[in-house]
Design a protein around this motif. Structure first.
Motif, PDB file in Angstrom:
ATOM      1  N   ALA A  51       0.826  -1.212   0.000  1.00  0.00           N
ATOM      2  CA  ALA A  51       0.000   0.000   0.000  1.00  0.00           C
ATOM      3  C   ALA A  51       0.855   1.255   0.000  1.00  0.00           C
ATOM      4  CB  ALA A  51      -0.927  -0.021   1.205  1.00  0.00           C
ATOM      5  N   TYR A  52       1.852   1.290   0.864  1.00  0.00           N
ATOM      6  CA  TYR A  52       2.713   2.482   0.918  1.00  0.00           C
ATOM      7  C   TYR A  52       3.490   2.666  -0.384  1.00  0.00           C
ATOM      8  CZ  TYR A  52       2.175   3.822   5.833  1.00  0.00           C
ATOM      9  OH  TYR A  52       1.689   4.283   7.037  1.00  0.00           O
ATOM     10  N   ARG A  53       4.019   1.581  -0.927  1.00  0.00           N
ATOM     11  CA  ARG A  53       4.831   1.710  -2.136  1.00  0.00           C
ATOM     12  C   ARG A  53       3.981   2.089  -3.344  1.00  0.00           C
ATOM     13  NH1 ARG A  53       9.208   3.286  -0.794  1.00  0.00           N
ATOM     14  NH2 ARG A  53      10.619   2.197  -2.211  1.00  0.00           N
ATOM     15  N   ALA A  54       2.664   1.860  -3.261  1.00  0.00           N
ATOM     16  CA  ALA A  54       1.755   2.265  -4.337  1.00  0.00           C
ATOM     17  C   ALA A  54       1.228   3.680  -4.158  1.00  0.00           C
ATOM     18  CB  ALA A  54       0.596   1.289  -4.435  1.00  0.00           C
ATOM     19  N   GLY A  55       1.536   4.322  -3.017  1.00  0.00           N
ATOM     20  CA  GLY A  55       1.174   5.723  -2.864  1.00  0.00           C
ATOM     21  C   GLY A  55       0.163   6.055  -1.795  1.00  0.00           C
ATOM     22  N   ALA A  56      -0.184   5.132  -0.918  1.00  0.00           N
ATOM     23  CA  ALA A  56      -1.120   5.464   0.158  1.00  0.00           C
ATOM     24  C   ALA A  56      -0.573   6.603   1.003  1.00  0.00           C
ATOM     25  CB  ALA A  56      -1.377   4.232   1.028  1.00  0.00           C
ATOM     26  N   GLY A  57      -1.449   7.539   1.341  1.00  0.00           N
ATOM     27  CA  GLY A  57      -1.004   8.645   2.185  1.00  0.00           C
ATOM     28  C   GLY A  57      -0.801   8.233   3.630  1.00  0.00           C
ATOM     29  N   MET A  58      -1.583   7.254   4.071  1.00  0.00           N
ATOM     30  CA  MET A  58      -1.506   6.791   5.459  1.00  0.00           C
ATOM     31  C   MET A  58      -2.118   5.404   5.514  1.00  0.00           C
ATOM     32  SD  MET A  58      -3.196   8.655   8.771  1.00  0.00           S
ATOM     33  CE  MET A  58      -3.034   7.999  10.444  1.00  0.00           C
ATOM     34  N   VAL A  59      -1.567   4.552   6.367  1.00  0.00           N
ATOM     35  CA  VAL A  59      -2.111   3.211   6.562  1.00  0.00           C
ATOM     36  C   VAL A  59      -2.369   2.990   8.049  1.00  0.00           C
ATOM     37  CG1 VAL A  59      -1.752   0.725   6.299  1.00  0.00           C
ATOM     38  CG2 VAL A  59      -0.900   2.283   4.537  1.00  0.00           C
ATOM     39  N   ARG A  60      -3.564   2.508   8.343  1.00  0.00           N
ATOM     40  CA  ARG A  60      -3.922   2.104   9.708  1.00  0.00           C
ATOM     41  C   ARG A  60      -4.014   0.577   9.717  1.00  0.00           C
ATOM     42  NH1 ARG A  60      -5.865   6.247  12.889  1.00  0.00           N
ATOM     43  NH2 ARG A  60      -6.488   8.180  11.846  1.00  0.00           N
ATOM     44  N   TYR A  61      -3.204  -0.042  10.558  1.00  0.00           N
ATOM     45  CA  TYR A  61      -3.168  -1.505  10.615  1.00  0.00           C
ATOM     46  C   TYR A  61      -3.907  -2.006  11.847  1.00  0.00           C
ATOM     47  CZ  TYR A  61      -1.848  -6.246  11.400  1.00  0.00           C
ATOM     48  OH  TYR A  61      -1.938  -7.595  11.638  1.00  0.00           O
ATOM     49  N   VAL A  62      -4.751  -3.012  11.656  1.00  0.00           N
ATOM     50  CA  VAL A  62      -5.485  -3.649  12.749  1.00  0.00           C
ATOM     51  C   VAL A  62      -5.111  -5.128  12.779  1.00  0.00           C
ATOM     52  CG1 VAL A  62      -7.740  -4.185  13.724  1.00  0.00           C
ATOM     53  CG2 VAL A  62      -7.425  -2.062  12.423  1.00  0.00           C
ATOM     54  N   GLY A  63      -4.572  -5.592  13.900  1.00  0.00           N
ATOM     55  CA  GLY A  63      -4.202  -6.994  13.993  1.00  0.00           C
ATOM     56  C   GLY A  63      -3.533  -7.323  15.306  1.00  0.00           C
ATOM     57  N   PRO A  64      -3.059  -8.563  15.461  1.00  0.00           N
ATOM     58  CA  PRO A  64      -2.472  -9.011  16.723  1.00  0.00           C
ATOM     59  C   PRO A  64      -1.150  -8.316  17.022  1.00  0.00           C
ATOM     60  CG  PRO A  64      -2.213 -10.685  15.025  1.00  0.00           C
ATOM     61  CD  PRO A  64      -3.092  -9.631  14.442  1.00  0.00           C
ATOM     62  N   GLY A  99      -8.283  -9.604   5.060  1.00  0.00           N
ATOM     63  CA  GLY A  99      -8.207 -11.030   4.792  1.00  0.00           C
ATOM     64  C   GLY A  99      -6.855 -11.622   4.480  1.00  0.00           C
ATOM     65  N   SER A 100      -5.894 -10.829   4.055  1.00  0.00           N
ATOM     66  CA  SER A 100      -4.592 -11.386   3.668  1.00  0.00           C
ATOM     67  C   SER A 100      -3.897 -11.990   4.888  1.00  0.00           C
ATOM     68  CB  SER A 100      -3.704 -10.288   3.074  1.00  0.00           C
ATOM     69  OG  SER A 100      -4.323  -9.667   1.970  1.00  0.00           O
ATOM     70  N   GLY A 101      -3.695 -13.302   4.863  1.00  0.00           N
ATOM     71  CA  GLY A 101      -2.956 -13.955   5.939  1.00  0.00           C
ATOM     72  C   GLY A 101      -3.679 -14.054   7.258  1.00  0.00           C
ATOM     73  N   VAL A 102      -4.988 -13.809   7.297  1.00  0.00           N
ATOM     74  CA  VAL A 102      -5.704 -13.949   8.567  1.00  0.00           C
ATOM     75  C   VAL A 102      -6.007 -15.418   8.816  1.00  0.00           C
ATOM     76  CG1 VAL A 102      -6.721 -11.646   8.395  1.00  0.00           C
ATOM     77  CG2 VAL A 102      -8.008 -13.620   7.573  1.00  0.00           C
ATOM     78  N   SER A 103      -6.105 -15.778  10.083  1.00  0.00           N
ATOM     79  CA  SER A 103      -6.543 -17.124  10.463  1.00  0.00           C
ATOM     80  C   SER A 103      -7.506 -16.955  11.620  1.00  0.00           C
ATOM     81  CB  SER A 103      -5.350 -18.003  10.845  1.00  0.00           C
ATOM     82  OG  SER A 103      -4.620 -17.431  11.900  1.00  0.00           O
ATOM     83  N   ASP A 104      -8.071 -18.042  12.093  1.00  0.00           N
ATOM     84  CA  ASP A 104      -9.168 -17.970  13.052  1.00  0.00           C
ATOM     85  C   ASP A 104      -8.820 -17.085  14.248  1.00  0.00           C
ATOM     86  OD1 ASP A 104     -10.654 -19.684  11.485  1.00  0.00           O
ATOM     87  OD2 ASP A 104      -9.770 -21.466  12.409  1.00  0.00           O
ATOM     88  N   ALA A 105      -9.347 -15.886  14.255  1.00  0.00           N
ATOM     89  CA  ALA A 105      -9.140 -14.928  15.335  1.00  0.00           C
ATOM     90  C   ALA A 105     -10.425 -14.132  15.474  1.00  0.00           C
ATOM     91  CB  ALA A 105      -7.962 -14.012  15.037  1.00  0.00           C
ATOM     92  N   PRO A 106     -11.220 -14.392  16.507  1.00  0.00           N
ATOM     93  CA  PRO A 106     -12.527 -13.740  16.626  1.00  0.00           C
ATOM     94  C   PRO A 106     -12.457 -12.210  16.575  1.00  0.00           C
ATOM     95  CG  PRO A 106     -12.354 -15.546  18.182  1.00  0.00           C
ATOM     96  CD  PRO A 106     -10.990 -15.387  17.573  1.00  0.00           C
ATOM     97  N   GLY A 107     -11.436 -11.637  17.174  1.00  0.00           N
ATOM     98  CA  GLY A 107     -11.321 -10.172  17.157  1.00  0.00           C
ATOM     99  C   GLY A 107     -11.140  -9.632  15.761  1.00  0.00           C
ATOM    100  N   GLN A 108     -10.215 -10.236  15.014  1.00  0.00           N
ATOM    101  CA  GLN A 108      -9.996  -9.806  13.638  1.00  0.00           C
ATOM    102  C   GLN A 108     -11.218 -10.062  12.769  1.00  0.00           C
ATOM    103  OE1 GLN A 108      -6.187 -11.647  12.534  1.00  0.00           O
ATOM    104  NE2 GLN A 108      -5.620  -9.695  11.618  1.00  0.00           N
TER     105      GLN A 108
END
Length: 292
Positions: A51-64, A99-108
């Motif tokens: 995302a950043y290398r394609a030009g996103a101005g900002m990325v918010r990541y949600v995960g473990p 969805g990329s690389g997610v596995s069974d995680a109820p929070g995600q």
């Protein structure tokens, strides 16, 4: 809007978003990413990097937490959020990749469901495809078809169709990739990007775009995570799902060729091995060349 079925550099150049002097990180596009897991934390890094290398101005990541730490180590400009906080209140974004690389995680899983129910543009990849297909097939379509992009490879397409009671085999898909991509597009009212050596982008009730053949060196772990991040950045910048899918697939293929040294126009030019990280790092040069 993308017109016709031919994809070339001139068409990509006309679509690719360019920052203006008055832009800031918010107006360039804020992307939310729900990717990676304790089992596959690298997917989070690759998606965010794409995302950043394609030009996103900002990325918010949600995960473990483990994935958060790796994302911050690789891309310290990223804003990270815990699953529990994001479920209670989705971070403010212009688009999502889930969805990329997610596995069974109820929070995600809860955040993913909230993201595609938010009505915001969304790229749906890998571990989120089957649930999203079921939801949209049943009528849960807060996001319109031109703003949601499903990005399966052949095996994921088979599983997504099975999730909505269309039993097909991988051989069936290989015999007619366009027909089966369109089946998923029409039954879920989504735009579909079917990954492969010759990627297809199909919009429901609309056209099919066939990308030029990509270097076979792109068949490497994490390559699809980078592609999802690129597409997400383009959705966040304002492109519709077909435009984002076509542009992302084209840039991803060109970056793979550039990173591997593969001359795609030469029958004897096959380059050498690359990693997904190599592909992501080659994206800015591809964009610079096409937008010059």
């Amino acid at each position: 809007m993308v017109t016709g079925s031919r994809v070339d550099a001139a068409g990509i150049a006309a679509l690719w978003p360019r920052p203006l002097p008055e832009d800031d990180k918010y107006t360039r596009g804020v992307l939310g990413v729900v990717a990676g897991s304790d089992a596959y934390p690298g997917a989070a890094v690759l998606c965010v990097t794409g995302a950043y290398r394609a030009g996103a101005g900002m990325v918010r990541y949600v995960g473990p937490r483990r994935a958060q730490d790796l994302v911050l180590a690789a891309r310290p400009e990223t804003v990270v959020h815990a699953d529990a906080d994001a479920v209670d209140r989705l971070p403010r974004t212009h688009a999502w990749v889930v969805g990329s690389g997610v596995s069974d995680a109820p929070g995600q899983d809860a955040v993913i469901g909230a993201a595609w129910a938010s009505g915001l543009p969304c790229v749906v990849d890998a571990g989120a495809l089957e649930d999203c297909a079921r939801a949209r097939h049943s009528g849960a379509r807060s996001t319109p078809p031109e703003k949601i992009l499903l990005t399966p490879h052949e095996g994921e397409l088979v599983r997504a169709l099975a999730a909505i009671r269309h039993d097909v085999t991988a051989d069936d898909v290989r015999r007619d990739r366009s027909e089966h991509a369109r089946l998923l597009a029409e039954t879920t009212r989504s735009t579909v990007l079917l990954k492969g050596s010759r990627t297809l982008v199909v919009s429901p009730g609309g056209a099919t775009w066939e990308l030029p053949v990509a270097t076979p060196w792109l068949a490497t772990a994490g390559s699809g995570d980078v592609l999802a991040g690129i597409a997400g950045a383009l959705l966040a910048a304002g492109l519709d799902a077909a435009e984002a899918g076509v542009c992302a697939a084209w840039a991803h293929a060109q970056a793979g060729a550039r990173a591997s040294g593969d001359d795609l126009l030469s029958p004897s030019g096959h380059g050498g091995p690359v990693t997904a990280s190599d592909v992501a790092e080659a994206v800015p040069a591809v964009i610079a060349a096409v937008t010059a």
